[in-house]
Design an enzyme around this catalytic site. Structure first.
Site: not given
Length: 590
Positions: A107, A172, A194, A228, A401
């Site tokens: 992503d 992450h 993120d 984020d 996250h």
């Protein structure tokens, strides 16, 4: 993270209870010319989870952060994924000085091979693991040309035109993740990527809090932070990967047979945890699933996975060992039809079938929209005698996250003047904004934007522009890019709901008479053998339409006849069945 919880921007935006219909907190209310300052444009990632891409523009210089894809919704049949719309950049290709990547999840990097060639091959800057993942994926696009991709370290400095760029390490659920500091003449911008804070990670180092503070203190502080928002609705702190390893250790230590751990293909830290436990208890670890095997090989080569030579075995060899000596890590925790765990459950896997005494660990969160398929998968596995463990029973998964308290910590470390919540649906951005306000940030300094909404920063002030750049979905379907739009999707949805009904009529152009009865093909609507009476009625009506038209007009107008057959047959079928199949008339003239 790339869950399926998105919606096309064309859909109407429903008002949440107690929420203002205003899209942003502040607006430029005058009609003065656009301020000549630092422009920030989110191309994707602010109305969905995925498709992350943000533009930073100053005096013609453009820097892009991330270039990711988004997985399709359930109402997008046939679509492989969605990539950002780069129409705004047409004619500005020479101004793009670089694409800077925060981490290696699809992503954030999945659109690079599609978009970089269209943008004139600007250089890409990424950390080692991210670079390896990008290049491996790029191998699947042999016609896309060669990438100019540079490896950066977390302590590197990078100058791209007016932008001076520095990096800082964050945690992450994939190693080698970074946040970015962009120093500009208008002020410093922090992009967190993120992130979460993990003080005892596995296969990684804790987030570099000291460097975050150092970078945030330069040049008079941080003008704006893009941060984020994926877990903004979750209270507390994100649990540590160390805690996950302890839970996995307890499960595997007492497991009487094989342990099958299903997780995301990119969750490298989870593989390292399983390596540690396998070596501790004398088990062998087999990896299965294309994306997982690819990422593990890259991570091993770059030193992000450390294991003894004999820890890993191939999936072909799992049956050479006693069940209590085997751990299998595989894809399929989301119930995907072609993934490894689903093939195991349906006894379609060449080497692995569920045995009594097997333990199956779902070491991932359930992506919204996948609940039903995951529940069905668990049922199948339990019918076959497997023991099921998931994150609601034990801490076998940690999100990548930041939750609410982590977001507060980042805000307090960076102390930005403005906050732009990113990476999430609109309600996630709102929740993040509320967190910022709860620790004292003025509400007018929390900028809740939408995709394509430019903000210009000039002399320390934010100006949200009324204009919007194009961010419509660009859908990838096989080899087609952008050739599937809303009309095609609507047709696919219609066929999926009520099927298709094809009427083939052969007509003598001289007499206007049908040659025999119309042929009818039904798919997904009615079973022809059981619907003969309905089909006879349809044939009679089609004959009447065709021959009646010729008797009146004394000529054959195929286009008119197709419309008449489509409309009148559709109405008749709805009256009889209350279903609306896609009616496709075919006229053959002889």
């Amino acid at each position: 993270m790339t869950p399926r919880q998105t919606r096309p921007p064309q859909r109407s935006r429903r008002r949440a209870v107690g929420q203002s219909t205003k899209e942003v907190n502040i607006r430029t209310t005058d009609t003065a010319p656009e301020p000549d300052g630092l422009k920030i444009i989110p191309i994707g990632g602010l109305e969905e989870v995925g498709r992350n891409m943000t533009l930073f523009e100053y005096k013609g210089d453009i820097v892009i952060v991330d270039m990711g894809l988004q997985f399709p919704e359930d109402d997008m049949p046939g679509i492989d994924y969605i990539i950002p719309n780069i129409e705004y950049l047409k004619g500005k290709e020479k101004n793009i000085l670089g694409v800077v990547i925060t981490h290696g999840h699809l992503d954030h990097v999945g659109a690079i091979s599609h978009l970089i060639p269209k943008l004139g091959y600007p250089p890409v800057y990424a950390t080692g693991l991210s670079r390896g993942i990008i290049l491996k994926r790029h191998d699947d696009f042999p016609k896309a040309g060669k990438l100019e991709i540079h490896t950066v370290k977390k302590t590197d400095n990078l100058t791209l035109g007016h932008f001076k760029i520095e990096f800082f390490h964050v945690n992450h659920n994939i190693p080698d993740s970074v946040g970015i500091a962009l120093h500009t003449p208008e002020g410093t911008v922090i992009h967190t990527g993120d992130f979460k804070f993990d003080h005892s990670p596995i296969g990684d180092e804790p987030a570099d809090i000291a460097r975050i503070v150092q970078l945030s203190s330069k040049d008079g502080g941080v003008l704006v932070m893009l941060s984020d928002s994926t877990n903004a609705e979750d209270s507390g702190y994100t649990i540590s990967e160390r805690q996950v390893q302890e839970s996995l250790d307890a499960i595997i230590k007492d497991a009487p047979g094989r342990v099958i751990a299903a997780t995301f293909g990119s969750l490298i830290s989870r593989i390292q945890q399983l390596v540690n436990i396998a070596e501790k208890y004398g088990r062998k670890l087999a990896i299965d699933g294309y994306s997982m095997k690819t990422n593990v090989e890259i991570a091993k080569e770059l030193g992000f996975i450390k294991a003894k030579k004999d820890t890993f075995i191939t999936i072909n060899d799992v049956n050479k060992y006693a069940p209590e000596k085997i751990i299998i890590a595989c894809t399929g925790a989301q119930g995907e039809g072609e993934a490894v765990l689903m093939r195991i459950a349906h006894k379609e896997h060449r080497f692995v079938q569920i045995q009594k005494g097997d333990s199956v660990i779902f070491s991932s969160s359930v992506v919204p929209g996948n609940e039903r398929s995951v529940s069905s998968l668990k049922d199948i596995l339990m019918y076959q005698g497997a023991r099921i463990i998931h994150s609601k029973l034990m801490d076998v998964h940690a999100s990548g996250h930041a939750q609410a308290e982590d977001l507060k910590l980042m805000l307090n470390l960076v102390k930005p003047k403005y906050l732009i919540p990113i990476h999430g649906n609109h309600y996630m951005l709102r929740m993040h904004g509320a967190i910022a306000e709860s620790i004292g940030m003025p509400s007018e300094n929390v900028l809740i934007l939408g995709n394509g909404k430019p903000t210009v920063f000039k002399d320390g002030k934010a100006h949200i522009l009324e204009s919007r750049v194009p961010t419509d979905y660009v859908m990838v379907d096989g080899l087609g890019i952008g050739d599937v739009g809303q009309v095609v999707l609507r047709d696919r949805q219609l066929m999926a709901q009520d099927g298709i009904f094809v009427i083939i009529s052969t007509i003598d152009t001289k007499t206007g008479k049908l040659k025999g009865n119309p042929d009818i093909i039904s798919r997904g609507f009615v079973y022809l053998r059981e619907s003969q009476e309905l089909l006879m009625d349809v044939r009679k009506r089609v004959r009447k339409i065709i021959e009646g038209s010729f008797a009146t007009e004394h000529t054959l107008n195929a286009s008119y006849l197709k419309d008449e057959i489509r409309n009148k047959t559709g109405q008749f079928l709805f009256q009889k069945t209350e279903r609306r199949p896609m009616v496709i008339p075919v006229i053959i003239e002889i």
